[in-house]
Write an enzyme that holds these catalytic residues in place. Structure first.
Site, PDB file in Angstrom:
ATOM      1  N   GLY A 232      -5.505  -8.334   0.838  1.00 59.12           N
ATOM      2  CA  GLY A 232      -5.781  -6.898   0.685  1.00 59.12           C
ATOM      3  C   GLY A 232      -6.072  -6.261   2.031  1.00 59.12           C
TER       4      GLY A 232
ATOM      5  CD1 TRP B 211      -0.490  -3.598   0.510  1.00 61.01           C
ATOM      6  CD2 TRP B 211      -2.140  -2.202   1.045  1.00 61.01           C
ATOM      7  NE1 TRP B 211      -0.150  -2.360   0.035  1.00 61.01           N
ATOM      8  CE2 TRP B 211      -1.149  -1.482   0.350  1.00 61.01           C
ATOM      9  CE3 TRP B 211      -3.274  -1.520   1.484  1.00 61.01           C
ATOM     10  CZ2 TRP B 211      -1.256  -0.114   0.084  1.00 61.01           C
ATOM     11  CZ3 TRP B 211      -3.389  -0.164   1.224  1.00 61.01           C
ATOM     12  CH2 TRP B 211      -2.385   0.522   0.521  1.00 61.01           C
ATOM     13  CG  HIS B 212      -6.086  -1.584   3.924  1.00 60.80           C
ATOM     14  ND1 HIS B 212      -6.447  -2.498   2.969  1.00 60.80           N
ATOM     15  CD2 HIS B 212      -6.381  -0.370   3.406  1.00 60.80           C
ATOM     16  CE1 HIS B 212      -6.958  -1.860   1.923  1.00 60.80           C
ATOM     17  NE2 HIS B 212      -6.927  -0.575   2.159  1.00 60.80           N
ATOM     18  N   GLY B 213      -3.116  -3.078   7.164  1.00 59.89           N
ATOM     19  CA  GLY B 213      -2.528  -2.943   8.493  1.00 59.89           C
ATOM     20  C   GLY B 213      -2.338  -4.286   9.150  1.00 59.89           C
TER      21      GLY B 213
ATOM     22  CG  PHE C  88      -2.908   1.816   5.561  1.00 60.17           C
ATOM     23  CD1 PHE C  88      -2.968   1.266   6.839  1.00 60.17           C
ATOM     24  CD2 PHE C  88      -4.004   2.474   5.080  1.00 60.17           C
ATOM     25  CE1 PHE C  88      -4.119   1.375   7.603  1.00 60.17           C
ATOM     26  CE2 PHE C  88      -5.164   2.582   5.826  1.00 60.17           C
ATOM     27  CZ  PHE C  88      -5.220   2.043   7.087  1.00 60.17           C
TER      28      PHE C  88
END
Lengths: 492, 310
Positions: free
Chosen positions: A342, A345-347, A492
């Site tokens: 997770g 996923w953001h960066g 993102f």
């Protein structure tokens, strides 16, 4: 080193503006939307869907038309994969088709978002472990706006079709609209096919209630973005850019608090506007936030923050990993894997990995007490204390999320907690700004929480609603940001 | 209801507008200044610039000194809205003076390096609200608005006091509600500017904006052309600063090519730090010394003119 992707035209090109031109806080977007809504009212259902599809591609193409190819690839593959999965009587064959979809979508995401990060990190690892200098192969390509959002949305569709949770779409244009529906294309909410697809396929009706709720969502979203997030961004960016001798530890703490409200205002704002304008077209998108800073534990927080992502991670990663079946340690392992991914996923950056790791640790650490916290009915004072304590734990996560590097995060952490308890006039300025700009919004949220209805303001008498909207309008006009900033989640 | 609130706020903003601050009072007096120039004694001198000239020139002293030197009366007007530059002055002059056919004989424009190039960071709300008319609004939005959003803001600001003076209202409300608002904003702006700044390769006077090689001076040329087209003689004077600085050769070339005069004697009078009130603007002593210097230079120039402009 130029890559084939650069040659194909996906390379970083400084001549193309990197600002998203149709952001919800731009005048251009509202001109665009006015044209869309007029056409929408004039057209029959099928025409509405075709027009919305074209509008969605225009919306995305206004940023960079080249990346429409990626959306088209995802759309075509997932549409056809879902058809094959449905028609396939053999589960093994269906599974292979599903794997094709997952590989393609994650492959695109991997190449465009993570390739350079992993090759550069690997090169650094080689250098630090073996003093081996290498020139990493990097693609030097632009990160397509919203790629993580629409990739997860289309992935959930093929997986749901495979699982039998949803029916495969029979119309390619309708499915293409599900993937590219412009209000939620670049920053979510990540909609599930069983919610959004039927709303696209079936004729829609709009009512006064839709308009009233949409208006509330749009105004509150603009307020959260422009009045809160952009003004907090000025404070936060300044404090994060300051050198050690320019700010004290308490100033830095205020900078982290400012970021907490910036990211909330920014992301809540985008989601609320997306929901509002979708409602004006008769489409109901899911609520992405439920007063997250009133959470008293990590599990509670993740039921309130970025709900569309956290539920996606739960359904497509955490539960398939085993979820909470298999004892404490396995559950913690699953939580750690889920939150690490997770974070990623953001960066593509180590600070995001650290943020994910931190969230996983928080979830594991709180796990023995979650039930007690959830079921308890504490006094207001205890509730306040628990909420404030957990807010500060969330802020430690935001420090990792916002910092340019792990070193900067550590420097902030160290000065705030251990080495520098001084404050300059930036502290009263920052805290005053938070109180003045974000305070009334939090008061509204307290009231909404007591009513247990996120849209409760739309049901109060006309006079109260008018007063609230007049206040919001005054703040929107007067407290324009001192420096503008893009929606954070676009990256993102 | 929303429209009603908007109209009410606009009415309040319009009532407050002429007296919001000393700068707005000054801007609202431009039509009167234009009338005064029409009937003023020749030679009519306009001091055009920003806060540097606002604090740097004593118009009464200037008028006395020039009158004495020329042995005949003259008139001096100051048009010095704060935080403006050549990009603003071009529209300002057109709106208030060209359109009212009220021209001085000479215009003295004081500046430091970043006031002349086209790359000067414009305040679009202020520009369209206060320095544009309906006649030049279109060209202004076309030329100065970098994005459709900026053009939209500029367009609305021209017609709405609420939008046009938004920054001043924001400053007023925030100063009253947020402790240390002014110092806080100023400090954070400095930090953010410093973070964005790349060192100028040739150590130019103003590292905050682009290096001279990337500077252009189209608006400066337009301003000079406008002035000369109406028989006005433009003089450019580099303003003294605590640290010595030089005029960008590109700016110098533009001024000279367009037939304006650059009074490049910025080292005279040599100013000490005590002549500045805040490290940028001249203080009382600096103002007197600079005014005397300007008077002597202008007297020389006016004496050398064969016949004053009508």
């Amino acid at each position: 080193m130029s890559s084939s992707l650069e040659i194909l035209g996906f390379g970083v090109d400084s001549s193309i503006p990197r600002v998203f031109p149709l952001a919800f806080n731009s005048y251009l977007f509202w001109i665009f939307f006015a044209a869309v809504i007029v056409l929408y009212r004039l057209l029959p259902h099928r025409g509405q869907n075709r027009m919305l599809l074209v509008a969605s591609y225009v919306f995305y193409g206004a940023w960079d038309a080249r990346f429409l190819i990626l959306i088209a690839i995802s759309t075509l593959i997932d549409f056809h994969v879902a058809q094959r999965v449905t028609k396939s009587r053999d589960r093994a064959i269906a599974k292979r088709w599903c794997a094709l979809s997952i590989t393609t979508n994650l492959g695109i995401l991997g190449i465009f978002k993570y390739f350079d990060f992993f090759t550069a990190s690997f090169a650094r690892l080689l250098k630090s472990l073996f003093s081996y200098e290498t020139d990493p192969v990097t693609l030097n390509i632009i990160l397509p706006v919203g790629i993580s959002f629409y990739t997860f949305q289309t992935l959930s569709y093929t997986i749901d079709v495979y699982r039998g949770h949803t029916k495969a779409a029979t119309s390619l244009p309708d499915f293409a609209l599900y993937v590219a529906f412009f209000p939620q294309l670049v920053a979510g909410p990540i909609e599930r096919s069983h919610r959004l697809l039927p709303q696209i396929i079936n004729p829609r009706r709009t009512s006064r209630d839709h308009f009233a709720k949409g208006l509330y969502l749009v105004i509150s979203g603009l307020f959260a973005k422009i009045v809160i997030a952009d003004n907090m961004a000025f404070i936060c960016n300044g404090i994060f850019a300051a050198s050690d001798d320019q700010v004290g530890g308490i100033d830095r703490l205020v900078g982290v608090y400012a970021f907490a409200f910036q990211i909330y205002g920014d992301f809540y704002g985008y989601s609320a506007i997306a929901r509002g304008i979708a409602l004006w077209m008769g489409i109901e998108l899911m609520a992405n936030f439920r007063m997250p800073y009133f959470a008293r534990s990590p599990a509670d927080f993740w039921k309130r923050w970025h709900i569309s992502l956290s539920s996606w991670l739960r359904d497509y990663l955490y539960i398939p990993l085993g979820g909470n079946r298999g004892g404490h340690w396995k559950t913690c392992r699953n939580l750690m894997i889920t939150m690490l991914l997770g974070g990623l996923w953001h960066g593509a950056g180590w600070t995001f990995v650290l943020w994910g790791l931190y969230q996983g640790i928080l979830l594991c650490a709180y796990r023995p007490f979650e039930g007690r916290i959830r079921d308890s009915q504490p006094s207001i004072v205890r509730r306040l204390v628990e909420t404030f304590l957990f807010f500060n734990l969330v802020c430690i996560g935001w420090l990792l999320f916002r910092a340019e590097s792990a070193a900067q995060a550590w420097n902030f952490f160290n000065t705030i907690l251990f080495s520098d308890f001084s404050a300059t006039f930036l502290t009263p300025y920052g805290l005053g700004s938070i109180l003045y700009l974000a305070g009334p919004f939090l008061l509204l949220e307290i009231w909404l929480a007591r009513r247990n209805d996120l849209l409760a303001l739309t049901t109060v008498p006309w006079g109260w609603r008018s007063a609230a909207y007049a206040y919001a309008l005054f703040m929107l006009v007067v407290h324009q940001p001192l420096r503008t900033s893009e929606f954070i989640y676009f990256q993102f | 209801m929303l429209a009603g609130t908007g109209i009410l706020l606009e009415i309040i903003a319009r009532i407050l507008a002429p007296t919001l601050d000393y700068d707005r009072v000054h801007i609202h007096a431009f039509p009167e200044i234009a009338e005064e120039i029409k009937v003023g004694e020749s030679p009519r001198i306009m001091i055009l610039g920003n806060s540097l000239l606002l604090h740097g020139v004593d118009e009464t002293l200037l008028q006395e000194n020039i009158s004495t030197a020329l042995s005949r009366p003259c008139s001096v007007s100051k048009v010095t809205p704060v935080a403006t530059a050549a990009r603003d002055w071009h529209y300002l002059y057109d709106t208030y003076f060209t359109q009212s056919q009220s021209h001085p004989d000479i215009v003295v424009i004081g500046f430091v390096g970043h006031h002349l190039p086209d790359q000067y960071e414009l305040k679009i709300r202020r520009l369209t609200r206060h320095f544009c008319s309906l006649d030049n609004l279109g060209s202004c939005l076309n030329e100065e608005g970098r994005t459709l959003d900026e053009r939209a803001i500029g367009f609305i600001s021209h017609f709405s006091a609420l939008f046009g003076d938004q920054r001043t209202h924001q400053w007023g409300v925030s100063s009253a509600t947020i402790p240390q608002f002014g110092p806080g904003v100023s400090r954070l702006n400095n930090i953010l500017d410093a973070a964005q700044t790349r060192p100028a390769p040739n150590g130019s006077d103003d590292p905050g904006i682009q290096a001279p090689s990337t500077r252009t001076y189209r608006k400066l040329a337009d301003l000079i052309k406008t002035l000369k087209a109406h028989g006005v003689k433009p003089y450019f004077i580099p303003m003294p600063q605590p640290e010595p600085w030089t005029v960008d050769p590109e700016a110098r070339a533009t001024i000279e090519e367009q037939g304006a005069t650059l009074i490049d004697r910025s080292v005279n009078p040599r100013m000490g730090r005590s002549d500045f009130s805040d490290g940028y603007h001249l203080g009382e002593t600096g103002k007197t010394r600079f005014t005397s210097f300007l008077a002597s230079v202008l007297s020389e120039e006016l004496s050398s003119m064969e016949t004053p402009a009508p």
